[in-house]
Each structure stands twice: as C-alpha cells, then as structure tokens.
Design an enzyme around this catalytic site. Structure first.
Site, PDB file in Angstrom:
ATOM      1  N   HIS A  11      73.491  23.384 -75.345  1.00 10.81           N
ATOM      2  CA  HIS A  11      73.420  23.481 -73.887  1.00 10.81           C
ATOM      3  C   HIS A  11      71.983  23.268 -73.401  1.00 10.81           C
ATOM      4  O   HIS A  11      71.160  24.183 -73.458  1.00 10.81           O
ATOM      5  CB  HIS A  11      73.964  24.861 -73.457  1.00 10.81           C
ATOM      6  N   ASN A  17      74.474  31.042 -67.890  1.00 11.45           N
ATOM      7  CA  ASN A  17      75.289  30.960 -66.673  1.00 11.45           C
ATOM      8  C   ASN A  17      76.076  32.228 -66.374  1.00 11.45           C
ATOM      9  O   ASN A  17      76.576  32.393 -65.271  1.00 11.45           O
ATOM     10  CB  ASN A  17      76.195  29.738 -66.725  1.00 11.45           C
ATOM     11  N   GLU A  19      70.256  26.342 -75.310  1.00 15.06           N
ATOM     12  CA  GLU A  19      71.117  27.420 -75.820  1.00 15.06           C
ATOM     13  C   GLU A  19      72.007  26.788 -76.879  1.00 15.06           C
ATOM     14  O   GLU A  19      72.676  25.793 -76.600  1.00 15.06           O
ATOM     15  CB  GLU A  19      72.025  27.921 -74.678  1.00 15.06           C
ATOM     16  N   SER A  58      78.459  24.026 -69.862  1.00 14.29           N
ATOM     17  CA  SER A  58      77.665  25.127 -69.316  1.00 14.29           C
ATOM     18  C   SER A  58      78.363  26.457 -69.478  1.00 14.29           C
ATOM     19  O   SER A  58      77.751  27.498 -69.228  1.00 14.29           O
ATOM     20  CB  SER A  58      77.497  24.964 -67.806  1.00 14.29           C
TER      21      SER A  58
HETATM   22  N1  LIG Z   1      74.126  19.900 -63.796  1.00 11.73           N
HETATM   23  C1  LIG Z   1      73.522  20.836 -64.494  1.00 11.73           C
HETATM   24  O1  LIG Z   1      72.554  21.455 -64.026  1.00 11.73           O
HETATM   25  C2  LIG Z   1      73.986  21.148 -65.894  1.00 11.73           C
HETATM   26  C3  LIG Z   1      73.152  21.890 -66.739  1.00 11.73           C
HETATM   27  C4  LIG Z   1      73.562  22.136 -68.051  1.00 11.73           C
HETATM   28  C5  LIG Z   1      74.796  21.671 -68.486  1.00 11.73           C
HETATM   29  N2  LIG Z   1      75.599  20.972 -67.632  1.00 11.73           N
HETATM   30  C6  LIG Z   1      76.897  20.484 -68.138  1.00 11.73           C
HETATM   31  O2  LIG Z   1      76.755  19.116 -68.507  1.00 11.73           O
HETATM   32  C7  LIG Z   1      77.996  18.432 -68.306  1.00 11.73           C
HETATM   33  C8  LIG Z   1      77.759  17.234 -67.393  1.00 11.73           C
HETATM   34  O3  LIG Z   1      77.214  17.678 -66.157  1.00 11.73           O
HETATM   35  P1  LIG Z   1      76.427  16.677 -65.190  1.00 11.73           P
HETATM   36  O4  LIG Z   1      75.703  17.531 -64.229  1.00 11.73           O
HETATM   37  O5  LIG Z   1      75.701  15.654 -65.998  1.00 11.73           O
HETATM   38  O6  LIG Z   1      77.649  15.953 -64.429  1.00 11.73           O
HETATM   39  P2  LIG Z   1      77.680  14.531 -63.712  1.00 11.73           P
HETATM   40  O7  LIG Z   1      78.776  14.626 -62.715  1.00 11.73           O
HETATM   41  O8  LIG Z   1      76.322  14.107 -63.282  1.00 11.73           O
HETATM   42  O9  LIG Z   1      78.103  13.545 -64.909  1.00 11.73           O
HETATM   43  C9  LIG Z   1      79.345  13.601 -65.554  1.00 11.73           C
HETATM   44  C10 LIG Z   1      79.622  12.243 -66.176  1.00 11.73           C
HETATM   45  O10 LIG Z   1      80.827  12.346 -66.946  1.00 11.73           O
HETATM   46  C11 LIG Z   1      81.500  11.097 -66.839  1.00 11.73           C
HETATM   47  N3  LIG Z   1      82.893  11.279 -67.215  1.00 11.73           N
HETATM   48  C12 LIG Z   1      83.870  11.917 -66.552  1.00 11.73           C
HETATM   49  N4  LIG Z   1      85.020  11.865 -67.270  1.00 11.73           N
HETATM   50  C13 LIG Z   1      84.739  11.171 -68.390  1.00 11.73           C
HETATM   51  C14 LIG Z   1      85.500  10.764 -69.513  1.00 11.73           C
HETATM   52  N5  LIG Z   1      86.782  11.059 -69.613  1.00 11.73           N
HETATM   53  N6  LIG Z   1      84.872  10.071 -70.492  1.00 11.73           N
HETATM   54  C15 LIG Z   1      83.556   9.783 -70.384  1.00 11.73           C
HETATM   55  N7  LIG Z   1      82.788  10.140 -69.350  1.00 11.73           N
HETATM   56  C16 LIG Z   1      83.382  10.818 -68.360  1.00 11.73           C
HETATM   57  C17 LIG Z   1      81.305  10.700 -65.393  1.00 11.73           C
HETATM   58  O11 LIG Z   1      81.528   9.310 -65.239  1.00 11.73           O
HETATM   59  C18 LIG Z   1      79.861  11.125 -65.149  1.00 11.73           C
HETATM   60  O12 LIG Z   1      78.972  10.070 -65.410  1.00 11.73           O
HETATM   61  C19 LIG Z   1      78.981  19.468 -67.756  1.00 11.73           C
HETATM   62  O13 LIG Z   1      79.716  20.024 -68.816  1.00 11.73           O
HETATM   63  C20 LIG Z   1      78.039  20.508 -67.138  1.00 11.73           C
HETATM   64  O14 LIG Z   1      78.621  21.775 -67.058  1.00 11.73           O
HETATM   65  C21 LIG Z   1      75.214  20.671 -66.349  1.00 11.73           C
END
Ligand SMILES: NC(=O)c1ccc[n+]([C@@H]2O[C@H](COP(=O)([O-])OP(=O)(O)OC[C@H]3O[C@@H](n4cnc5c(N)ncnc54)[C@H](O)[C@@H]3O)[C@@H](O)[C@H]2O)c1
Length: 283
Positions: free
Chosen positions: A140, A190, A152, A119
């Site tokens: 993104h 963001n 994005e 993000s």
């Molecule tokens: N939540 C949002 O609204 C949003 C929107 C756009 C982008 N993002 C981005 O997407 C990414 C994930 O966010 P999310 O909300 O899905 O988080 P989340 O916490 O729901 O999921 C993260 C996942 O990563 C896994 N993980 C952690 N370390 C790991 C590793 N070493 N190897 C493999 N898997 C691993 C965890 O087990 C978990 O399932 C982040 O970079 C976040 O910034 C989030």
C-alpha cells in the site's frame, strides 16, 4: 528470489506513481490499463512528474529519458507472463480486483508475487481468487507515490514469510520505508485517516463551518499539511467512499457509516481533483 520485471495493473494516479518509482530504481516496468488512451495519460503524468524534478535540478534531462524508457505500455493482461512481481492498482472494488487476480494467477509465472495497492480491502479475500494465496500480499503506497516515504505491507492470512521479506527489501530499494501490518479493514492508515475525513464531511453537511474553515482549523490547529476536505479531493471521493464502505461492512459498526454528502458527491461525478470538482473546483 530475484525481482527484475514489474507489471503495474491500472495507470491511474496510483498506478502511474508506482510505475514511476520502480522505473527510477532501474526496474523494467510494464504499465497496463484497459485502453491505450488511459495508459498514455498515465505515461504523460509520469513524464510531467519527472520534468518537475529536472526543473528543480534534481535530475538531468538525459536521466529523465532513461527512466521513461524503463516503462513499456500494455493493454494486454497476458504481458504478466514475463513479470516477477505484479502490483494491482485499479479502482477500490472487490469484484473488479477478484477478477483481475483470477486472471493474473492463470497468466503470471509460478514464482511471481501478486501484490495489491488496495487502501482497505481484505488481502486474504483477494488471495482467495488465486491458487497461490501464499504469494499474495498488500503493498500500500501513499499518494503522491514519488513523494511519500511510507509503504504499508499487509500480510494476508496465508502470505509466506519469504514473500514478505522480498517485498520489504524491494520497498527499501525504492528508498521508502516499509511498515508491517496485518490484514484488517483499512489496515492502519485508512482505519485512522478515513473516519477523520468522513467526520469533516459530516461537519460540513451539518453546517458547523464552511469548507475552507474546516480545512483551516485542521491545518493551523493540528499542524496537518492539508485540510481533510482538500485531502479527500486529492485522494478521490469515490476512493474515500469505497474505503468507508469497507470499514462499515468489515467491522459492522455504524461509527464508520459514510456521510450521505460524500455519497451525493460521488453520485454527481464530483470525484475531486481527478474529475475537476469535489469539495473544491480545479482547473
Ligand atoms: N488515491 C489515493 O490516494 C490512494 C492511495 C493509496 C492507495 N490507493 C488505492 O489504489 C488503487 C487505485 O486508486 P487510484 O487513486 O489510482 O484510482 P484511479 O481512479 O486514479 O485509477 C484507477 C485505474 O484503474 C483502471 N481500471 C479500472 N478497472 C480496471 C480493470 N478491470 N482492469 C484494469 N484497469 C482497470 C482505470 O482505468 C483507472 O486508470 C485503489 O485500490 C485505491 O484504493 C489510492
């Protein structure tokens, strides 16, 4: 370049959504996470999301089964050896992402594109962990992925034009709208959204108004579909904090300092919807 097989790293809320939209567009998808239980949870989330589409009459039950069959679970990073495109969606932490990209670079075929759903973090820095920075790009997606139209697309310093074009085309195949952005902390989305959420948290912590009132003002007054505190819970408070820290250190400007109340909630494990409690409580 033809892209048929996609691997998604991380089966959390974003990874599951990304796997779902590619599976719906008839790509072969591998969904990876650290443990079988986490991948299973991701698959269940996809199954429920597709089920809602069946209930609304937007999809048949047979089609739902076909979509689910397009996704194979994995807990082996080596599954990347068969992928044309790998999209990383693990926690918003540079050290974790660098390690994954270093590993993927060793395993994925030479032609494979490595994308991150970060993000806010630098695509250029993530690319530096690989020997193929020209094939690293930001893709993104917005949350919830199956619903939101925008992707994005972030060019790192070395990202090749051909790689940008492949990702742009793929985004359109998912029936989404690509927007080109350069690599700066928080990109466009963001850099604008997160300081607003952070300010809403300051407004709460300074006692200017109750949480419901803050959300109501932004919903009814600014026509936002969701108030900023509800949205923060939806995104995940840990993710919000990581993004504010990236903006703060990336620009070296105190106007991006994360609100101490946000830090306190994350330390307490109140991560929002995904942990059952953030600013609000979820059952
Ligand atoms: N939540 C949002 O609204 C949003 C929107 C756009 C982008 N993002 C981005 O997407 C990414 C994930 O966010 P999310 O909300 O899905 O988080 P989340 O916490 O729901 O999921 C993260 C996942 O990563 C896994 N993980 C952690 N370390 C790991 C590793 N070493 N190897 C493999 N898997 C691993 C965890 O087990 C978990 O399932 C982040 O970079 C976040 O910034 C989030």
């Amino acid at each position: 370049m033809e892209v048929n097989k996609i691997m998604v790293i991380g089966a959390g809320q974003m990874g599951a959504g990304i796997a779902q939209v590619f599976a719906e567009a008839e790509f072969d998808v591998i969904l990876y996470d650290l443990e079988e239980g986490i991948v299973k949870k991701g698959l269940n989330k996809i199954a429920s999301s597709l089920h809602r589409q069946v209930e609304k009459g937007e999809m048949t039950g047979v089609r739902r089964e076909e979509v689910i069959k397009n996704i194979s679970p994995s807990t082996l990073l080596q599954s990347a050896k068969n992928a044309d495109l790998i999209i990383e969606a693990v926690i918003e932490n540079m050290a974790v992402k660098l390690k994954i990209f270093e590993e993927l670079d060793k395993t994925a075929p030479e032609h494979a594109i490595l994308a991150s759903n970060t993000s806010s973090l630098s695509i250029t820095e993530i690319a530096s962990a690989t020997n193929r920075p020209e094939k690293v790009i930001g893709m993104h997606f917005m949350n919830p992925v199956p619903v939101m139209k925008l992707v994005e697309i972030i060019r790192g310093l070395e990202t090749e034009d051909m790689v940008y074009e492949v990702i742009e085309e793929l985004t359109k195949k998912l029936n989404k709208v690509p927007v080109e952005v350069n690599d700066y902390p928080g990109f466009v989305s963001n850099r604008i959204l997160m300081p607003m959420i952070n300010e809403a948290i300051y407004t709460l912590s300074e006692g200017v108004a109750k949480k419901e009132a803050i959300d109501e003002v932004m919903k009814l007054g600014m026509n936002h579909p969701m108030g900023p505190l509800t949205l923060a819970d939806f995104i995940g408070l840990d993710t919000c904090l990581y993004i504010m820290e990236t903006l703060h250190s990336g620009f070296g400007d105190d106007k991006y300092r994360p609100c101490p109340l946000l830090r306190k909630y994350v330390k307490a494990g109140r991560l929002g919807r995904k942990s059952g409690r953030g600013f609000y409580t979820y059952t």
